[in-house]
Scaffold this active site. Structure first.
Site, PDB file in Angstrom:
ATOM      1  N   ASP A 235       8.854  -9.261  54.680  1.00  0.00           N
ATOM      2  CA  ASP A 235       9.940  -9.501  53.738  1.00  0.00           C
ATOM      3  C   ASP A 235      11.064 -10.203  54.524  1.00  0.00           C
ATOM      4  OD1 ASP A 235      10.689  -9.384  51.099  1.00  0.00           O
ATOM      5  OD2 ASP A 235      11.907  -7.640  51.484  1.00  0.00           O
ATOM      6  N   CYS A 267       4.320 -11.664  46.045  1.00  0.00           N
ATOM      7  CA  CYS A 267       4.493 -11.056  47.269  1.00  0.00           C
ATOM      8  C   CYS A 267       5.337  -9.688  46.733  1.00  0.00           C
ATOM      9  CB  CYS A 267       5.573 -11.722  48.280  1.00  0.00           C
ATOM     10  SG  CYS A 267       6.801 -12.520  47.447  1.00  0.00           S
ATOM     11  N   SER A 268       6.495  -9.550  46.832  1.00  0.00           N
ATOM     12  CA  SER A 268       7.379  -8.336  46.257  1.00  0.00           C
ATOM     13  C   SER A 268       7.957  -8.966  44.982  1.00  0.00           C
ATOM     14  CB  SER A 268       8.144  -7.741  47.186  1.00  0.00           C
ATOM     15  OG  SER A 268       8.941  -6.555  46.596  1.00  0.00           O
ATOM     16  N   GLY A 272      10.509 -15.388  47.579  1.00  0.00           N
ATOM     17  CA  GLY A 272      10.439 -15.643  48.857  1.00  0.00           C
ATOM     18  C   GLY A 272       9.078 -16.289  49.548  1.00  0.00           C
ATOM     19  N   ARG A 273       8.130 -15.490  50.029  1.00  0.00           N
ATOM     20  CA  ARG A 273       6.973 -15.398  50.566  1.00  0.00           C
ATOM     21  C   ARG A 273       6.224 -16.283  49.539  1.00  0.00           C
ATOM     22  NH1 ARG A 273       6.185  -9.360  52.678  1.00  0.00           N
ATOM     23  NH2 ARG A 273       7.563  -9.339  50.744  1.00  0.00           N
TER      24      ARG A 273
END
Length: 337
Positions: A235, A267-268, A272-273
């Site tokens: 993360d 992702c979460s 971001g990812r």
């Protein structure tokens, strides 16, 4: 039924799942020796454009000031329109994993409320277009919460997605990143969607592939869905290996080739990812289709117009540049000179 280690049988393997519709089947976990990397696909990339882009990216990666300036400009960029009225509605607040990561009204995925377990049309997910405004190329979404798993499968069904790219673990450093939205074995029912885990293929230390049967119990229709799960991307960080992510991306695209439905990426937080992977994939796809001009920063602004905070850190942006440079370099080496 294992695909062979170099992946040549992979598409044939996907097609063979129809066998499981007609016969009883059991989940199997398969360890596949990771004998060699996925090779870059056949490309229509313009050679001169490839060299120009490679020169641009290498310059940015070597010149810290230039990279800092580009990132500062990207951080100052503001999407317009940027209303999040629907996502901010108190009735939808509990469906957001993070209160500060919300889909824009104009690009949010809209569920069919009549088919929804809670009668809602809301999910924290955004459609991401490339060139064709009629057909989203991606769905960027947060990792499902325990009470949004049925919403997630409804979205996968209604959007016609047959490929899911998961870029987080379920928990990281003791924090929940994503609720398990598939059965550990056999099948589970999520509202009107029955999900059956057919198999789990452990390709290498970095990623694995799961195959699911997804059945709509209202219509009795069934589909196969493939989940590609990248395991080693922390993360707010970047993968330790560019090569591993590029191999992973090629495997995703190999199974997806020829389809027109959006790839669901999460992702979460779905930013971001998810944003980094989407940027890398979009830029490389444009180049392999022969685009004459590539502007990485403008491409990221285009993605951020559709979901906030896509690519969250300068390190992730730098990683995206490096990943594209490595893939372009590999394609150029493979082209006839």
């Amino acid at each position: 039924m294992a695909a062979n280690s170099d992946g040549k049988d992979y598409n044939a393997y996907l097609d063979s799942w129809n066998y499981y519709k007609l016969h009883g089947f059991k989940t199997e976990t398969i360890f596949i020796p990771h004998s060699r990397s996925e090779e870059p696909v056949t490309s229509n990339m313009d050679i001169s454009t490839g060299h120009i882009v490679l020169s641009y990216m290498e310059d940015h990666l070597k010149n810290k000031d230039r990279l800092d300036q580009e990132w500062e400009a990207l951080c100052a960029y503001e999407a317009d329109p940027a209303s999040t009225k629907v996502a901010s509605d108190p009735a939808n607040a509990r469906k957001n994993r993070y209160s500060d990561i919300l889909p824009y009204d104009h690009s949010r995925v809209v569920l069919i409320s009549a088919a929804n377990v809670s009668g809602s049309d809301y999910i924290n997910a955004s459609t991401i277009m490339d060139h064709d405004p009629r057909n989203p190329a991606y769905i960027a979404t947060q990792g499902p919460l325990p009470h949004t798993v049925a919403d997630f499968w409804q979205m996968i069904w209604e959007q016609g997605s047959v490929v899911i790219v998961m870029l987080s673990k379920m928990t990281e450093n003791g924090e929940a990143m994503c609720h398990r939205y598939w059965p550990e074995e056999g099948s589970d029912l999520y509202h009107i969607y029955e999900v059956h885990l057919v198999s789990e293929h452990i390709w290498c230390d970095d990623y694995l592939v799961r195959s699911f049967y997804l059945k709509n119990l209202q219509t009795n229709e069934t589909r196969t869905v493939t989940q590609f799960h990248f395991l080693t991307w922390p993360d707010l960080g970047v993968p330790s290996s560019i090569k591993a992510l590029l191999d992973f991306r090629r495997k995703v695209n190999k199974s997806y080739r020829g389809r027109s439905c959006p790839i669901a990426v999460h992702c979460s937080d779905g930013c971001g990812r998810t944003g980094t992977y989407t940027l890398v994939d979009m830029v490389i796809n444009r180049m392999t289709k022969g685009a004459k001009e590539i502007d990485i920063a403008a491409t990221l602004e285009h993605i951020r117009d559709q979901r906030m905070n896509m690519v969250k850190t300068k390190e992730q942006f730098q990683f995206a540049l490096a990943a594209v440079a490595e893939e372009v370099n590999a394609i150029l080496k493979a082209l006839p000179q």
